[in-house]
Motif scaffolding. Sequence first.
Motif, short mmCIF file in Angstrom:
data_model
loop_
_atom_site.label_atom_id
_atom_site.label_comp_id
_atom_site.label_asym_id
_atom_site.label_seq_id
_atom_site.Cartn_x
_atom_site.Cartn_y
_atom_site.Cartn_z
N THR A 198 25.11 45.10 163.28
CA THR A 198 24.97 43.65 163.39
C THR A 198 24.05 43.12 162.30
O THR A 198 23.62 41.97 162.36
N LEU A 199 23.75 43.95 161.32
CA LEU A 199 22.87 43.55 160.23
C LEU A 199 23.57 42.54 159.33
O LEU A 199 24.78 42.64 159.09
N LEU A 212 31.51 61.13 162.75
CA LEU A 212 31.52 62.47 163.35
C LEU A 212 32.86 63.15 163.12
O LEU A 212 32.93 64.35 162.86
N ASP A 213 33.94 62.37 163.25
CA ASP A 213 35.28 62.91 163.04
C ASP A 213 36.21 61.75 162.69
O ASP A 213 35.77 60.60 162.53
N ALA A 214 37.51 62.04 162.59
CA ALA A 214 38.48 61.02 162.17
C ALA A 214 38.63 59.89 163.18
O ALA A 214 39.15 58.82 162.85
N GLY A 215 38.20 60.11 164.42
CA GLY A 215 38.29 59.07 165.43
C GLY A 215 37.02 58.24 165.56
O GLY A 215 36.95 57.34 166.41
N SER A 216 36.04 58.52 164.73
CA SER A 216 34.76 57.80 164.82
C SER A 216 34.89 56.39 164.26
O SER A 216 35.61 56.15 163.28
N VAL A 217 34.19 55.45 164.90
CA VAL A 217 34.36 54.03 164.61
C VAL A 217 33.10 53.42 164.02
O VAL A 217 32.00 53.64 164.53
N LEU A 218 33.29 52.63 162.98
CA LEU A 218 32.26 51.72 162.48
C LEU A 218 32.76 50.31 162.67
O LEU A 218 33.83 49.94 162.17
N PHE A 219 31.99 49.51 163.38
CA PHE A 219 32.29 48.09 163.57
C PHE A 219 31.20 47.33 162.81
O PHE A 219 30.07 47.21 163.27
N ASP A 220 31.54 46.85 161.61
CA ASP A 220 30.57 46.16 160.77
C ASP A 220 30.77 44.66 160.94
O ASP A 220 31.75 44.08 160.46
N VAL A 221 29.85 44.02 161.66
CA VAL A 221 29.99 42.61 162.00
C VAL A 221 29.98 41.73 160.76
O VAL A 221 30.61 40.67 160.73
N ALA A 222 29.29 42.14 159.72
CA ALA A 222 29.29 41.36 158.47
C ALA A 222 30.67 41.43 157.83
O ALA A 222 31.36 42.44 157.91
N TYR A 223 31.09 40.32 157.19
CA TYR A 223 32.40 40.32 156.55
C TYR A 223 32.41 39.63 155.19
O TYR A 223 33.48 39.45 154.59
N ASP A 224 31.26 39.27 154.68
CA ASP A 224 31.19 38.62 153.37
C ASP A 224 30.05 39.19 152.57
O ASP A 224 28.89 38.95 152.91
N PRO A 225 30.33 39.98 151.51
CA PRO A 225 31.68 40.36 151.05
C PRO A 225 32.26 41.51 151.86
O PRO A 225 31.54 42.18 152.59
N TRP A 226 33.57 41.70 151.69
CA TRP A 226 34.26 42.80 152.36
C TRP A 226 35.19 43.47 151.38
O TRP A 226 35.85 42.78 150.62
N PRO A 227 35.25 44.79 151.44
CA PRO A 227 34.53 45.69 152.33
C PRO A 227 33.08 45.85 151.90
O PRO A 227 32.77 45.83 150.71
N SER A 228 32.22 46.03 152.86
CA SER A 228 30.81 46.30 152.57
C SER A 228 30.66 47.73 152.08
O SER A 228 31.51 48.59 152.37
N PRO A 229 29.59 48.03 151.35
CA PRO A 229 29.35 49.43 150.96
C PRO A 229 29.30 50.36 152.17
O PRO A 229 29.76 51.50 152.10
N LEU A 230 28.74 49.89 153.28
CA LEU A 230 28.69 50.70 154.49
C LEU A 230 30.10 51.04 154.96
O LEU A 230 30.40 52.20 155.30
N ALA A 231 30.98 50.04 154.98
CA ALA A 231 32.35 50.26 155.43
C ALA A 231 33.11 51.16 154.46
O ALA A 231 33.89 52.03 154.88
N VAL A 241 37.40 51.87 160.60
CA VAL A 241 36.54 50.72 160.33
C VAL A 241 37.16 49.45 160.89
O VAL A 241 38.36 49.20 160.73
N PHE A 242 36.33 48.64 161.55
CA PHE A 242 36.69 47.27 161.92
C PHE A 242 35.68 46.34 161.26
O PHE A 242 34.50 46.65 161.19
N SER A 243 36.17 45.19 160.82
CA SER A 243 35.28 44.24 160.15
C SER A 243 34.88 43.11 161.09
O SER A 243 35.48 42.90 162.15
N GLY A 244 33.88 42.36 160.65
CA GLY A 244 33.47 41.19 161.41
C GLY A 244 34.56 40.16 161.55
O GLY A 244 34.53 39.34 162.48
N LEU A 245 35.56 40.17 160.66
CA LEU A 245 36.67 39.23 160.80
C LEU A 245 37.51 39.54 162.04
O LEU A 245 38.02 38.63 162.69
N ASP A 246 37.66 40.84 162.37
CA ASP A 246 38.34 41.19 163.61
C ASP A 246 37.62 40.57 164.81
O ASP A 246 38.24 39.98 165.70
N MET A 247 36.31 40.73 164.82
CA MET A 247 35.50 40.13 165.89
C MET A 247 35.59 38.62 165.87
O MET A 247 35.72 37.97 166.92
#
Length: 300
Positions: A198-199, A212-231, A241-247
């Motif tokens: 939520t940063l 952890l594995d291929a099923g592990s999820v990152l939900f990055d609430v930030a979406y500007d710019p996208w993709p973020s380096p974290l994503a 990966v899910f972006s803040g735009l999905d939310m």
Amino acid sequence: MPEPVSPAGRRRLAVLGSPIGHSRSPVLHTTAYALLGLPFDYSRAEVRTGELTAWLASLDDSWLGLSLTMPLKREVVPLLDTTSPLVDELGVANTVLFTTDTGRRRMHGFNTDVDGIVRTVSTLESPSSVVILGGGATATSALYAAHQLGAGEVTVYLRDPARAADLSALGDRLDVPVLIRRLGELDVAVPHPFVISTLPGGVADDLDLRPLDAGSVLFDVAYDPWPSPLAEGWSAAGGIVFSGLDMLVEQAISQVRIFTGGVQDEPLPGEAGIRAAMRAAVGLPATNAPGHAPAGGEVS
């Protein structure tokens, strides 16, 4: 301050916050109201901490409601006439509906951020544990969402652990163990199964987290710019990966429900088509099936 009054017979809405220039809420809401055939005008306004009360006092009767983002989601709560049970639980509101009672405007507060997170990932397997990055109002909603998703434990990393008292208390009420850690203590070498960041945009750019594995999820609430380096890093390592735009799309759908009928949990007529159109309006595929961050580019 608010723009001039809309033409006669039209209702006004806006998203408020600071900074607000990047917000995609106007295009989402405008898309939905056009499909519903409603005479609603939705804009954005820069409103900083301490300015909300005066801004609200300047509104005329054409106003129907507001969406709120940082830093106003807690500031608005004492100003509300009624609050949903979720707002009562979290102390966080991102939606205000105006009604009139004997000539007096009444303000009704709702939280749709939890909807935005839960509906985005509801088709995935329930996480056993969740890591939340950040400690603001959206982190509070993320903690409640983690509880709804079935997480048995939540670890919160934030810059100032002294600000985490509300999060710890919420975890106690939900009977979810919440571990509070300083953001600088986050070990990027340890892989994680489910992370909600939520940063604000840019703050997490130096965090090279690994799934952890291929099923592990990152939900990055930030979406500007996208993709973020974290994503980008998470996706490159094979994670989902899910972006803040999905939310943003999902919480906006709940807001449209509220603004058009006052009921957060009642689907819109033709909601599947409206969702697809809203997603297309911000450059997302028609469905939010699990995927990976694109290799480059920026949502605009």
